[in-house]
Design a protein around this motif. Structure first.
Motif, PDB file in Angstrom:
ATOM      1  N   LEU A  12       1.009  -1.253   0.001  1.00 18.69           N
ATOM      2  CA  LEU A  12      -0.012  -0.091  -0.240  1.00 18.69           C
ATOM      3  C   LEU A  12       0.771   1.144   0.046  1.00 18.69           C
ATOM      4  O   LEU A  12       0.731   2.195  -0.669  1.00 18.69           O
ATOM      5  N   LYS A  15       2.029   2.282  -3.392  1.00 16.89           N
ATOM      6  CA  LYS A  15       1.086   2.742  -4.264  1.00 16.89           C
ATOM      7  C   LYS A  15       1.151   4.212  -3.781  1.00 16.89           C
ATOM      8  O   LYS A  15       0.655   4.907  -4.755  1.00 16.89           O
ATOM      9  N   ARG A  16       0.971   4.377  -2.456  1.00 22.25           N
ATOM     10  CA  ARG A  16       0.740   5.853  -2.043  1.00 22.25           C
ATOM     11  C   ARG A  16       1.833   6.641  -2.591  1.00 22.25           C
ATOM     12  O   ARG A  16       1.791   7.806  -3.287  1.00 22.25           O
ATOM     13  N   ASN A  19       1.350   7.493  -6.027  1.00 21.76           N
ATOM     14  CA  ASN A  19       0.105   8.085  -6.305  1.00 21.76           C
ATOM     15  C   ASN A  19      -0.997   7.196  -7.038  1.00 21.76           C
ATOM     16  O   ASN A  19      -1.663   7.829  -8.041  1.00 21.76           O
ATOM     17  N   SER A  21      -4.232   4.934  -7.550  1.00 24.52           N
ATOM     18  CA  SER A  21      -5.533   4.815  -7.024  1.00 24.52           C
ATOM     19  C   SER A  21      -6.366   3.793  -7.653  1.00 24.52           C
ATOM     20  O   SER A  21      -6.061   3.597  -8.962  1.00 24.52           O
ATOM     21  N   PRO A  22      -7.033   2.999  -7.100  1.00 25.26           N
ATOM     22  CA  PRO A  22      -7.511   2.927  -5.702  1.00 25.26           C
ATOM     23  C   PRO A  22      -6.352   2.576  -4.875  1.00 25.26           C
ATOM     24  O   PRO A  22      -5.819   1.636  -5.259  1.00 25.26           O
ATOM     25  N   LEU A  23      -6.364   2.940  -3.597  1.00 23.77           N
ATOM     26  CA  LEU A  23      -5.431   2.393  -2.753  1.00 23.77           C
ATOM     27  C   LEU A  23      -5.769   1.031  -2.085  1.00 23.77           C
ATOM     28  O   LEU A  23      -5.971   0.884  -0.909  1.00 23.77           O
ATOM     29  N   VAL A  24      -5.880   0.029  -2.874  1.00 25.50           N
ATOM     30  CA  VAL A  24      -5.850  -1.409  -2.614  1.00 25.50           C
ATOM     31  C   VAL A  24      -4.913  -2.263  -3.235  1.00 25.50           C
ATOM     32  O   VAL A  24      -4.129  -1.908  -4.221  1.00 25.50           O
ATOM     33  N   SER A  26      -4.311  -6.203  -4.638  1.00 22.39           N
ATOM     34  CA  SER A  26      -4.953  -7.407  -5.162  1.00 22.39           C
ATOM     35  C   SER A  26      -4.516  -8.749  -4.320  1.00 22.39           C
ATOM     36  O   SER A  26      -3.228  -8.479  -3.939  1.00 22.39           O
TER      37      SER A  26
END
Length: 66
Positions: A12, A15-16, A19, A21-24, A26
């Protein structure tokens, strides 16, 4: 031992940082990260002489050295 919460948090955070999105994350991303960590651990155990490596017709196998 594999810390699943740490893996999810790290994925996570990556990914932050990008940037995304969405912040999930898989299930596939988690499974790949876990698989990578398992391979690292098996390599470490092999180098330490704790496990034996075997090639089989269909892949690879390990056993514990006695």
């Amino acid at each position: 031992m594999i810390d699943l919460m740490e893996i999810v948090q790290n994925l996570l955070q990556a990914k932050r940082d990008k940037n995304i999105s969405p912040l999930v994350v898989s299930m596939k991303e988690i499974q790949q990260e876990v698989a990578d960590k398992v391979v690292e651990e098996l390599r470490r155990l092999y180098k330490e002489g704790k496990v034996k490596y075997h090639e089989t017709l269909n892949g690879h196998a390990f056993s514990i050295k006695e």
